[in-house]
Design a protein around this motif. Structure first.
Motif, PDB file in Angstrom:
ATOM      1  N   UNK A  59       8.775  18.506 -52.842  1.00  0.00           N
ATOM      2  CA  UNK A  59       9.356  18.522 -51.491  1.00  0.00           C
ATOM      3  C   UNK A  59       8.248  18.718 -50.465  1.00  0.00           C
ATOM      4  N   UNK A  60       8.578  18.399 -49.209  1.00  0.00           N
ATOM      5  CA  UNK A  60       7.656  18.705 -48.110  1.00  0.00           C
ATOM      6  C   UNK A  60       8.461  18.955 -46.851  1.00  0.00           C
ATOM      7  N   UNK A  61       7.813  19.589 -45.896  1.00  0.00           N
ATOM      8  CA  UNK A  61       8.467  19.796 -44.597  1.00  0.00           C
ATOM      9  C   UNK A  61       7.398  19.792 -43.502  1.00  0.00           C
ATOM     10  N   UNK A  62       7.845  19.459 -42.283  1.00  0.00           N
ATOM     11  CA  UNK A  62       6.965  19.475 -41.102  1.00  0.00           C
ATOM     12  C   UNK A  62       7.722  20.137 -39.969  1.00  0.00           C
ATOM     13  N   UNK A  63       7.085  21.095 -39.304  1.00  0.00           N
ATOM     14  CA  UNK A  63       7.695  21.772 -38.154  1.00  0.00           C
ATOM     15  C   UNK A  63       6.708  21.784 -36.995  1.00  0.00           C
ATOM     16  N   UNK A  64       7.241  21.578 -35.789  1.00  0.00           N
ATOM     17  CA  UNK A  64       6.406  21.617 -34.582  1.00  0.00           C
ATOM     18  C   UNK A  64       6.621  22.958 -33.896  1.00  0.00           C
ATOM     19  N   UNK A  65       5.570  23.774 -33.784  1.00  0.00           N
ATOM     20  CA  UNK A  65       5.739  25.041 -33.080  1.00  0.00           C
ATOM     21  C   UNK A  65       5.775  24.841 -31.575  1.00  0.00           C
ATOM     22  N   UNK A  66       6.675  25.586 -30.899  1.00  0.00           N
ATOM     23  CA  UNK A  66       6.712  25.603 -29.448  1.00  0.00           C
ATOM     24  C   UNK A  66       6.264  26.963 -28.956  1.00  0.00           C
ATOM     25  N   UNK A  67       6.646  27.275 -27.713  1.00  0.00           N
ATOM     26  CA  UNK A  67       6.206  28.549 -27.132  1.00  0.00           C
ATOM     27  C   UNK A  67       6.820  29.726 -27.887  1.00  0.00           C
ATOM     28  N   UNK A  68       8.136  29.658 -28.068  1.00  0.00           N
ATOM     29  CA  UNK A  68       8.781  30.742 -28.817  1.00  0.00           C
ATOM     30  C   UNK A  68       9.821  30.217 -29.798  1.00  0.00           C
ATOM     31  N   UNK A  69       9.623  28.941 -30.195  1.00  0.00           N
ATOM     32  CA  UNK A  69      10.558  28.365 -31.173  1.00  0.00           C
ATOM     33  C   UNK A  69       9.826  27.384 -32.079  1.00  0.00           C
ATOM     34  N   UNK A  70      10.503  27.022 -33.163  1.00  0.00           N
ATOM     35  CA  UNK A  70      10.008  25.976 -34.051  1.00  0.00           C
ATOM     36  C   UNK A  70      10.982  24.811 -34.013  1.00  0.00           C
ATOM     37  N   UNK A  94       9.925  29.520 -44.456  1.00  0.00           N
ATOM     38  CA  UNK A  94       9.522  29.150 -43.089  1.00  0.00           C
ATOM     39  C   UNK A  94      10.097  30.156 -42.082  1.00  0.00           C
ATOM     40  N   UNK A  95      11.349  30.563 -42.280  1.00  0.00           N
ATOM     41  CA  UNK A  95      11.963  31.528 -41.354  1.00  0.00           C
ATOM     42  C   UNK A  95      11.200  32.859 -41.378  1.00  0.00           C
ATOM     43  N   UNK A  96      10.827  33.309 -42.561  1.00  0.00           N
ATOM     44  CA  UNK A  96      10.060  34.563 -42.655  1.00  0.00           C
ATOM     45  C   UNK A  96       8.739  34.441 -41.898  1.00  0.00           C
ATOM     46  N   UNK A  97       8.094  33.293 -42.070  1.00  0.00           N
ATOM     47  CA  UNK A  97       6.818  33.058 -41.391  1.00  0.00           C
ATOM     48  C   UNK A  97       7.026  33.006 -39.874  1.00  0.00           C
ATOM     49  N   UNK A  98       8.109  32.331 -39.462  1.00  0.00           N
ATOM     50  CA  UNK A  98       8.405  32.221 -38.029  1.00  0.00           C
ATOM     51  C   UNK A  98       8.591  33.608 -37.412  1.00  0.00           C
ATOM     52  N   UNK A  99       9.356  34.443 -38.084  1.00  0.00           N
ATOM     53  CA  UNK A  99       9.602  35.795 -37.558  1.00  0.00           C
ATOM     54  C   UNK A  99       8.285  36.565 -37.453  1.00  0.00           C
ATOM     55  N   UNK A 100       7.427  36.393 -38.467  1.00  0.00           N
ATOM     56  CA  UNK A 100       6.137  37.117 -38.447  1.00  0.00           C
ATOM     57  C   UNK A 100       5.254  36.644 -37.290  1.00  0.00           C
ATOM     58  N   UNK A 101       5.475  35.408 -36.815  1.00  0.00           N
ATOM     59  CA  UNK A 101       4.710  34.873 -35.661  1.00  0.00           C
ATOM     60  C   UNK A 101       5.480  35.021 -34.354  1.00  0.00           C
ATOM     61  N   UNK A 105      13.507  31.168 -32.815  1.00  0.00           N
ATOM     62  CA  UNK A 105      14.538  30.128 -32.877  1.00  0.00           C
ATOM     63  C   UNK A 105      13.994  28.914 -33.628  1.00  0.00           C
ATOM     64  N   UNK A 106      14.842  28.286 -34.412  1.00  0.00           N
ATOM     65  CA  UNK A 106      14.479  27.028 -35.057  1.00  0.00           C
ATOM     66  C   UNK A 106      15.504  25.978 -34.637  1.00  0.00           C
ATOM     67  N   UNK A 107      15.018  24.867 -34.070  1.00  0.00           N
ATOM     68  CA  UNK A 107      15.867  23.748 -33.663  1.00  0.00           C
ATOM     69  C   UNK A 107      15.643  22.572 -34.610  1.00  0.00           C
ATOM     70  N   UNK A 108      16.639  21.724 -34.723  1.00  0.00           N
ATOM     71  CA  UNK A 108      16.490  20.495 -35.513  1.00  0.00           C
ATOM     72  C   UNK A 108      17.513  19.466 -35.060  1.00  0.00           C
ATOM     73  N   UNK A 109      17.234  18.206 -35.391  1.00  0.00           N
ATOM     74  CA  UNK A 109      18.218  17.131 -35.223  1.00  0.00           C
ATOM     75  C   UNK A 109      18.564  16.584 -36.594  1.00  0.00           C
TER      76      UNK A 109
END
Ligand SMILES: CC(C)(COP(=O)(O)OP(=O)(O)OC[C@H]1O[C@@H](n2cnc3c(N)ncnc32)[C@H](O)[C@@H]1OP(=O)(O)O)[C@@H](O)C(=O)NCCC(=O)NCCS
Length: 156
Positions: A59-70, A94-101, A105-109
Protein backbone atom coordinates in the motif's frame (compact mmCIF):
# COMPACT_ATOMS: atom_id res chain seq x y z
CA UNK A 1 5.57 -5.13 7.41
CA UNK A 2 7.30 -1.78 7.23
CA UNK A 3 5.79 1.68 6.70
CA UNK A 4 8.56 3.85 5.30
CA UNK A 5 8.74 7.25 3.61
CA UNK A 6 8.17 6.90 -0.13
CA UNK A 7 11.34 7.42 -2.17
CA UNK A 8 12.09 7.73 -5.89
CA UNK A 9 13.17 4.06 -5.93
CA UNK A 10 9.60 3.09 -4.92
CA UNK A 11 7.95 4.84 -7.86
CA UNK A 12 7.95 2.00 -10.42
CA UNK A 13 6.06 -0.23 -7.97
CA UNK A 14 3.80 2.64 -6.92
CA UNK A 15 2.92 3.51 -10.53
CA UNK A 16 2.20 -0.15 -11.36
CA UNK A 17 -0.30 -0.33 -8.47
CA UNK A 18 -1.70 3.13 -9.25
CA UNK A 19 -2.34 2.19 -12.92
CA UNK A 20 -3.96 -1.08 -11.86
CA UNK A 21 -6.30 0.65 -9.43
CA UNK A 22 -7.49 4.06 -10.52
CA UNK A 23 -9.73 5.33 -13.36
CA UNK A 24 -7.58 8.47 -13.61
CA UNK A 25 -4.20 7.34 -12.22
CA UNK A 26 -1.55 9.75 -11.01
CA UNK A 27 1.48 9.98 -13.29
CA UNK A 28 5.05 9.43 -12.15
CA UNK A 29 5.38 13.23 -12.36
CA UNK A 30 2.52 13.69 -9.86
CA UNK A 31 4.38 11.47 -7.38
CA UNK A 32 7.79 13.05 -7.93
CA UNK A 33 6.23 16.52 -7.57
CA UNK A 34 4.67 15.38 -4.27
CA UNK A 35 8.03 14.12 -2.99
CA UNK A 36 9.78 17.29 -4.11
CA UNK A 37 7.13 19.44 -2.39
CA UNK A 38 7.71 17.61 0.89
CA UNK A 39 4.27 16.02 1.06
CA UNK A 40 3.91 13.15 3.48
CA UNK A 41 4.19 9.97 1.41
CA UNK A 42 4.60 6.45 2.72
CA UNK A 43 4.90 2.93 1.36
CA UNK A 44 3.87 -0.16 3.27
CA UNK A 45 5.97 -3.16 2.24
CA UNK A 46 5.95 -6.76 3.40
CA UNK A 47 9.37 -8.04 4.42
CA UNK A 48 10.43 -10.54 1.72
CA UNK A 49 11.53 -14.07 2.73
CA UNK A 50 14.94 -14.18 1.00
CA UNK A 51 17.69 -11.57 0.92
CA UNK A 52 17.47 -11.36 -2.88
CA UNK A 53 13.71 -10.86 -2.96
CA UNK A 54 12.23 -7.37 -3.29
CA UNK A 55 9.78 -6.51 -0.51
CA UNK A 56 6.28 -6.56 -2.08
CA UNK A 57 4.42 -3.24 -2.06
CA UNK A 58 1.23 -3.60 -0.04
CA UNK A 59 0.00 0.00 0.00
CA UNK A 60 0.95 3.66 -0.23
CA UNK A 61 -0.47 7.01 0.73
CA UNK A 62 0.22 10.70 0.02
CA UNK A 63 -0.88 13.62 2.20
CA UNK A 64 -0.40 17.36 1.67
CA UNK A 65 0.28 19.25 4.89
CA UNK A 66 -1.38 22.64 5.33
CA UNK A 67 -1.08 25.25 8.05
CA UNK A 68 -3.00 23.27 10.63
CA UNK A 69 -4.47 20.41 8.63
CA UNK A 70 -3.57 17.51 6.38
CA UNK A 71 -5.17 16.70 3.02
CA UNK A 72 -5.26 13.04 2.12
CA UNK A 73 -4.53 12.98 -1.61
CA UNK A 74 -4.10 9.27 -2.23
CA UNK A 75 -4.36 5.99 -0.35
CA UNK A 76 -4.18 2.76 -2.27
CA UNK A 77 -3.95 -0.82 -1.05
CA UNK A 78 -2.77 -3.67 -3.32
CA UNK A 79 -5.93 -5.62 -4.33
CA UNK A 80 -4.31 -8.87 -3.08
CA UNK A 81 -4.10 -7.43 0.44
CA UNK A 82 -7.40 -5.58 0.82
CA UNK A 83 -9.86 -6.03 3.67
CA UNK A 84 -7.10 -6.97 6.13
CA UNK A 85 -7.12 -3.70 8.02
CA UNK A 86 -4.07 -2.22 6.25
CA UNK A 87 -5.67 1.10 5.23
CA UNK A 88 -7.11 1.47 8.71
CA UNK A 89 -3.68 0.92 10.28
CA UNK A 90 -1.95 3.31 7.89
CA UNK A 91 -4.48 6.06 8.60
CA UNK A 92 -4.25 5.53 12.34
CA UNK A 93 -0.45 5.89 12.10
CA UNK A 94 -0.86 9.07 10.03
CA UNK A 95 -3.36 10.47 12.56
CA UNK A 96 -0.92 9.84 15.43
CA UNK A 97 1.81 11.61 13.48
CA UNK A 98 -0.54 14.49 12.63
CA UNK A 99 -1.44 15.01 16.28
CA UNK A 100 2.26 14.97 17.24
CA UNK A 101 2.82 17.78 14.67
CA UNK A 102 -0.24 19.71 15.92
CA UNK A 103 -2.17 19.21 12.69
CA UNK A 104 -5.63 18.49 14.05
CA UNK A 105 -7.80 18.09 10.95
CA UNK A 106 -7.60 15.71 8.01
CA UNK A 107 -9.58 16.51 4.83
CA UNK A 108 -10.12 14.30 1.80
CA UNK A 109 -12.20 13.94 -1.35
CA UNK A 110 -13.75 10.66 -2.44
CA UNK A 111 -15.95 9.60 -5.35
CA UNK A 112 -19.55 9.05 -4.33
CA UNK A 113 -19.38 5.65 -6.06
CA UNK A 114 -16.35 4.52 -4.00
CA UNK A 115 -18.24 2.56 -1.36
CA UNK A 116 -15.18 0.78 0.09
CA UNK A 117 -13.29 4.02 0.67
CA UNK A 118 -16.36 5.77 2.11
CA UNK A 119 -16.84 2.74 4.39
CA UNK A 120 -13.23 3.06 5.54
CA UNK A 121 -13.47 6.78 6.26
CA UNK A 122 -16.82 6.51 8.05
CA UNK A 123 -15.47 3.68 10.20
CA UNK A 124 -12.57 5.92 11.23
CA UNK A 125 -14.86 8.83 12.11
CA UNK A 126 -14.64 11.06 9.01
CA UNK A 127 -17.79 13.10 8.30
CA UNK A 128 -19.05 14.68 5.10
CA UNK A 129 -18.43 18.44 5.10
CA UNK A 130 -19.14 19.28 1.46
CA UNK A 131 -19.51 18.26 -2.17
CA UNK A 132 -17.31 19.20 -5.11
CA UNK A 133 -19.45 19.04 -8.24
CA UNK A 134 -18.01 17.16 -11.23
CA UNK A 135 -14.63 16.89 -9.53
CA UNK A 136 -13.48 13.56 -10.96
CA UNK A 137 -13.10 12.34 -14.54
CA UNK A 138 -15.12 9.17 -15.17
CA UNK A 139 -15.04 6.37 -17.77
CA UNK A 140 -17.77 7.69 -20.06
CA UNK A 141 -16.72 11.35 -20.15
CA UNK A 142 -19.36 12.28 -17.57
CA UNK A 143 -17.65 13.72 -14.50
CA UNK A 144 -18.38 12.47 -10.99
CA UNK A 145 -19.01 14.53 -7.86
CA UNK A 146 -16.65 14.26 -4.88
CA UNK A 147 -17.75 13.90 -1.30
CA UNK A 148 -15.52 16.11 0.87
CA UNK A 149 -14.87 14.49 4.25
CA UNK A 150 -13.06 15.67 7.36
CA UNK A 151 -11.92 14.25 10.67
CA UNK A 152 -11.33 16.49 13.66
CA UNK A 153 -8.52 14.81 15.58
CA UNK A 154 -9.12 17.00 18.63
CA UNK A 155 -12.45 15.24 19.12
CA UNK A 156 -10.74 11.84 19.46
C1 LIG B 1 -10.33 1.92 0.06
C2 LIG B 1 -9.11 1.04 0.38
C3 LIG B 1 -7.89 1.94 0.56
C4 LIG B 1 -9.39 0.26 1.67
O1 LIG B 1 -8.22 -0.47 2.00
P1 LIG B 1 -8.28 -1.80 2.89
O2 LIG B 1 -6.91 -2.04 3.43
O3 LIG B 1 -8.91 -2.89 2.11
O4 LIG B 1 -9.27 -1.35 4.05
P2 LIG B 1 -9.32 -1.99 5.52
O5 LIG B 1 -9.13 -3.46 5.42
O6 LIG B 1 -8.42 -1.22 6.41
O7 LIG B 1 -10.84 -1.70 5.88
C5 LIG B 1 -11.21 -0.89 6.96
C6 LIG B 1 -12.70 -0.65 6.86
O8 LIG B 1 -13.03 0.01 5.63
C7 LIG B 1 -14.31 -0.46 5.16
N1 LIG B 1 -14.13 -1.20 3.91
C8 LIG B 1 -12.98 -1.56 3.36
N2 LIG B 1 -13.22 -2.24 2.21
C9 LIG B 1 -14.56 -2.28 2.06
C10 LIG B 1 -15.42 -2.82 1.07
N3 LIG B 1 -14.93 -3.48 -0.01
N4 LIG B 1 -16.75 -2.69 1.23
C11 LIG B 1 -17.25 -2.05 2.30
N5 LIG B 1 -16.49 -1.50 3.29
C12 LIG B 1 -15.15 -1.61 3.15
C13 LIG B 1 -14.84 -1.38 6.25
O9 LIG B 1 -15.54 -0.58 7.20
C14 LIG B 1 -13.54 -1.89 6.85
O10 LIG B 1 -13.69 -2.37 8.17
P3 LIG B 1 -14.12 -3.91 8.43
O11 LIG B 1 -13.21 -4.76 7.60
O12 LIG B 1 -13.91 -4.08 9.91
O13 LIG B 1 -15.55 -4.01 7.99
C15 LIG B 1 -8.87 0.00 -0.75
O14 LIG B 1 -10.09 -0.65 -1.05
C16 LIG B 1 -8.31 0.60 -2.02
O15 LIG B 1 -7.09 0.71 -2.18
N6 LIG B 1 -9.19 0.97 -2.97
C17 LIG B 1 -8.75 1.54 -4.24
C18 LIG B 1 -8.12 2.90 -4.07
C19 LIG B 1 -9.08 3.88 -3.44
O16 LIG B 1 -10.26 3.90 -3.76
N7 LIG B 1 -8.53 4.71 -2.54
C20 LIG B 1 -9.30 5.74 -1.87
C21 LIG B 1 -9.45 6.92 -2.75
S1 LIG B 1 -10.34 8.25 -1.92
Amino acid sequence: MRLLPMAVRDLDDVIALEDLTHVAPWTKGNFTDSLTAGYWAYCLRELAEGDDEKDPLLAYCVLMPGVDELNLLNITVNPLYRRRGLAERILQTVEDLAISRELFKIFLEVRFSNKQAIGLYEKLGYCQVGIRKEYYPAHDGVREDAKVMMKDLKKE
